[in-house]
Design a protein around this motif. Sequence first.
Motif, PDB file in Angstrom:
ATOM      1  N   CYS A 165      -4.556  33.707 -38.983  1.00 38.14           N
ATOM      2  CA  CYS A 165      -3.390  34.106 -38.149  1.00 38.14           C
ATOM      3  C   CYS A 165      -3.934  34.180 -36.678  1.00 38.14           C
ATOM      4  O   CYS A 165      -4.992  34.062 -36.345  1.00 38.14           O
ATOM      5  CB  CYS A 165      -3.049  35.416 -38.430  1.00 38.14           C
ATOM      6  N   PRO A 166      -2.650  34.058 -35.784  1.00 40.49           N
ATOM      7  CA  PRO A 166      -3.138  33.827 -34.228  1.00 40.49           C
ATOM      8  C   PRO A 166      -3.910  34.895 -33.594  1.00 40.49           C
ATOM      9  O   PRO A 166      -4.543  34.661 -32.711  1.00 40.49           O
ATOM     10  CB  PRO A 166      -1.717  33.887 -33.769  1.00 40.49           C
ATOM     11  N   LEU A 167      -4.079  36.138 -34.600  1.00 42.05           N
ATOM     12  CA  LEU A 167      -4.733  37.137 -33.683  1.00 42.05           C
ATOM     13  C   LEU A 167      -6.213  36.698 -33.496  1.00 42.05           C
ATOM     14  O   LEU A 167      -7.066  37.303 -32.575  1.00 42.05           O
ATOM     15  CB  LEU A 167      -4.850  38.391 -34.824  1.00 42.05           C
ATOM     16  N   HIS A 168      -6.623  35.832 -34.229  1.00 47.09           N
ATOM     17  CA  HIS A 168      -8.153  35.283 -34.070  1.00 47.09           C
ATOM     18  C   HIS A 168      -8.440  34.772 -32.873  1.00 47.09           C
ATOM     19  O   HIS A 168      -9.712  35.080 -32.164  1.00 47.09           O
ATOM     20  CB  HIS A 168      -8.529  34.469 -35.169  1.00 47.09           C
ATOM     21  N   ALA A 169      -7.662  34.235 -32.199  1.00 47.35           N
ATOM     22  CA  ALA A 169      -7.589  33.699 -30.951  1.00 47.35           C
ATOM     23  C   ALA A 169      -7.994  34.412 -29.745  1.00 47.35           C
ATOM     24  O   ALA A 169      -8.725  34.126 -28.871  1.00 47.35           O
ATOM     25  CB  ALA A 169      -6.332  32.748 -30.316  1.00 47.35           C
ATOM     26  N   ALA A 170      -7.425  35.789 -29.758  1.00 48.94           N
ATOM     27  CA  ALA A 170      -7.774  36.437 -28.690  1.00 48.94           C
ATOM     28  C   ALA A 170      -8.882  37.559 -28.870  1.00 48.94           C
ATOM     29  O   ALA A 170      -9.040  38.443 -28.322  1.00 48.94           O
ATOM     30  CB  ALA A 170      -6.358  37.383 -28.458  1.00 48.94           C
TER      31      ALA A 170
END
Length: 262
Positions: free
Chosen positions: A88-93
């Motif tokens: 999910c996109p949360l990994h990026a931040a």
Amino acid sequence: MSRPAAEARARARTFLAQTLSAEGNVLMLEHATRDEVVRRLASAGRAAPTKGSVAPGGAAAVEVTNARIAEAPDLEALAQLVASCSRCPLHAARKNAVFGEGAAEARVVCVGEAPGAREDETGRPFVGRAGRLLDRLLMSIGLPRTSVYICNVLKSRPPQNRDPLPEEVAACAPYLVRQLALIQPDVIVAFGAFAARTLLETKSALGRLRGRVHRYSGYPVIVTYHPAALLRNPGWIRPTWEDLQMVRRMLDGADESEARLG
Ligand code: URA
């Protein structure tokens, strides 16, 4: 070598090092660290490069399928999947994935919502103010933190600690499912409405879920307030302690109706 020539060479080296090939496109990202590159790719809606790339937290990014999660042979293997996860996109931040910690053979698993700032910084669950309160609550029923297993529904911090989104839960929940299957606890404690609703697949209010024993995949589940909510509402500490007394009684061998009545 003259100074301008040396500078030009250094710029060229940086330029080349930061030129990535992604899905056939060549991206030129100046002055970016590798983690920033991965982040920019994710936020641009492109797949982050897998070969040779590094996920935040340091592990190589790989595709983590539900099948790989369900087949993880132990908690260490599962933690490695989480560290390299970009489902999910949360990994990026995130600064760190927060897998969970505690005894693999713990009788009690505590499930919270998602890492906060302190957890994101340290990679450990419940280590901020709410975590210190959690430690004290557990001690009040004779459970040192090291005797239980502590984790969250989400393994990455949502921005500004906002509520997890359904798609984030869908991406992350298989890790919790596998954690619980590997640990096989005697009791699961769901701290807060979010953990309770996720585990019990209900939309009921927390107040309606407290005070009785639920089941998740055969394991008893006790629902109580989230420690962060207790920091805002100290009047809820007493009812939380009463919920935790149910946990204590179950660990001491009470059946469900005895645990409920006290
Ligand atoms: N809140 C949670 O739900 N989990 C943590 O790990 C920290 C705060």
